[in-house]
Design a protein around this motif. Structure first.
Motif, PDB file in Angstrom:
ATOM      1  N   ILE A  52       0.873  -1.176   0.000  1.00 24.41           N
ATOM      2  CA  ILE A  52       0.000   0.000   0.000  1.00 24.41           C
ATOM      3  C   ILE A  52       0.908   1.222   0.000  1.00 24.41           C
ATOM      4  O   ILE A  52       1.637   1.466   0.957  1.00 24.41           O
ATOM      5  CB  ILE A  52      -0.920   0.001   1.234  1.00 24.41           C
ATOM      6  N   ALA A  87      -3.057  -0.440   6.087  1.00 24.29           N
ATOM      7  CA  ALA A  87      -2.332  -1.689   6.315  1.00 24.29           C
ATOM      8  C   ALA A  87      -2.668  -2.262   7.689  1.00 24.29           C
ATOM      9  O   ALA A  87      -2.909  -3.473   7.827  1.00 24.29           O
ATOM     10  CB  ALA A  87      -0.830  -1.449   6.193  1.00 24.29           C
ATOM     11  N   TYR A  96      -4.858  -9.254   5.691  1.00 23.28           N
ATOM     12  CA  TYR A  96      -3.432  -9.424   5.442  1.00 23.28           C
ATOM     13  C   TYR A  96      -2.790 -10.176   6.604  1.00 23.28           C
ATOM     14  O   TYR A  96      -3.240 -10.088   7.754  1.00 23.28           O
ATOM     15  CB  TYR A  96      -2.718  -8.072   5.331  1.00 23.28           C
ATOM     16  N   VAL A  99       2.257  -7.132   5.160  1.00 23.57           N
ATOM     17  CA  VAL A  99       1.940  -6.039   4.246  1.00 23.57           C
ATOM     18  C   VAL A  99       3.018  -4.972   4.350  1.00 23.57           C
ATOM     19  O   VAL A  99       3.640  -4.803   5.410  1.00 23.57           O
ATOM     20  CB  VAL A  99       0.536  -5.452   4.561  1.00 23.57           C
ATOM     21  N   ALA A 101       3.637  -0.851   3.845  1.00 24.60           N
ATOM     22  CA  ALA A 101       2.961   0.440   3.720  1.00 24.60           C
ATOM     23  C   ALA A 101       4.014   1.537   3.638  1.00 24.60           C
ATOM     24  O   ALA A 101       5.023   1.491   4.344  1.00 24.60           O
ATOM     25  CB  ALA A 101       2.034   0.687   4.914  1.00 24.60           C
TER      26      ALA A 101
END
Length: 369
Positions: A52, A87, A96, A99, A101
């Motif tokens: 992200i 996230a 998730y 992850v 971010a």
């Protein structure tokens, strides 16, 4: 109960507009950080469920994933702000397990959209007048809170002094992923930090958005320079971190967003801070460090005046006035700096807040692990 923890937080040095990083495409800068995350942690990128990525000027996350050589199975989504919040929410919700971010911006490659007509007719009916502009908003904040030009310049000098001390003391070392420049040299320090400034040198600068004889106080010296840079966090759950052999730095304790007047637009960190404290169950005295976005000097000064925090805990390693302000990476940069400072100083709780477009702000409380 699932949680969201930060196991690594990295950033590039921040370059000035048309400075050292201007020759590096933001996709390549982003890919560099993704590679650095895997090198620092030893994690297999194939376990990453999503990337992200924040960018104020385009969709870049998926391209960065592929440019980093990560598996094609790893997706990426681009947001403007709140990448870490999204996230964390995904981890807690079970969407998730692992992850990344963060975000990137290359001010050298894009025009500043501030002041352009991005709002439409109906917005104009509700908020008549010229389109909102960050610089004018900073003037309005300074006027509303009664800050003088001298107060703003003094704060700015302090930001540079703290950033220089942090750099010279090696306090940025663990959070930086140095960048090899096109000429083969290594950039391992922020480009915008200035030493030896005085009130006289800052006082000689002209105001940018409003004439001095019309009460203008904002100059290039007490606002943050547009910058080039990226920041990234590898996040997972506490349980998954153990399985992967990773040691978390901090847990995302509380994360909120808030809105305020979109014309003065830079004041929302105040209600965002109040909201996150109320939701967290913590009081102001329990927070050992604050990172407040220094888009312009009136922003943290107004925050400080209304919130009543200990000034010595505010931006202890300098802020965006000295380090630079790469828009899409600004939130992740704040949190990376905060997380490492908390670990270095054994601070249990830290709070970061930054303004967003449209009179919004996010605020995040981290808990040291």
């Amino acid at each position: 109960m699932r949680d969201a923890v930060i196991v690594e937080a990295l950033r590039t040095p921040v370059g000035t507009r048309d400075g050292k990083l201007s020759g590096i495409h933001p996709v390549d800068l982003s890919a560099h950080l993704l590679e650095a995350l895997t090198q620092r942690t030893g994690i297999d990128p194939a376990v990453v469920d999503d990337v992200i990525w924040g960018c104020a000027s385009g969709d870049i996350a998926r391209t960065a994933v592929l440019a980093a050589g990560w598996p094609e199975s790893v997706p990426g989504v681009t947001v403007d702000q709140q990448a870490v919040h999204f996230a964390a929410a995904g981890l807690v919700a079970g969407r998730y397990d692992v992850v990344v971010a963060g975000g990137v911006e290359s001010a050298s490659r894009v025009a500043d959209p501030s002041g352009q007509d991005l709002y439409g007719e109906r917005y104009g009916h509700r908020y008549p007048g010229p389109p909102p502009h960050r610089g004018i908003a900073a003037e309005l904040v300074a006027q509303q809170w009664g800050f003088s030009r001298t107060q703003l310049d003094e704060f700015s000098l302090g930001s540079h002094e703290k950033a220089a001390a942090a750099r010279d003391g090696g306090r940025f070392g663990c959070q930086l992923a140095p960048v090899v420049l096109p000429d083969g040299t290594l950039m391992d320090a922020d480009e915008g930090i200035r030493e030896g400034g005085t009130l006289d040198t800052l006082g000689a600068l002209r105001t940018v958005f409003r004439a001095e004889d019309d009460g203008g106080v904002i100059t290039a010296g007490n606002g943050s320079p547009a910058g080039d840079g990226a920041a990234a966090m590898l996040m997972t759950t506490g349980e998954r971190a153990v399985e992967l052999g990773l040691t978390p730095i901090a847990r995302v304790h509380t994360a909120v967003a808030a809105g305020a007047d979109p014309v003065t637009m830079l004041t929302a960190p105040i209600p965002a801070t109040e909201k996150t404290l109320a939701r967290s169950g913590l009081n102001l005295g329990q927070i050992g460090a604050f990172e407040v976005d220094e888009a312009f000097a009136p922003v943290p000064l107004a925050w400080l005046k209304d919130i009543g925090a200990d000034e010595s805990l505010l931006n202890p390693n300098g802020g965006a006035i000295a380090l630079g302000h790469p828009l899409g990476a600004a939130g992740a940069r704040l949190l990376a700096t905060l997380a490492h400072h908390m670990r270095d100083q054994d601070i249990r709780y830290g709070l970061a807040t930054m303004s967003e477009g449209g009179g919004q702000a996010n605020a995040t409380i981290l808990e040291l692990l």
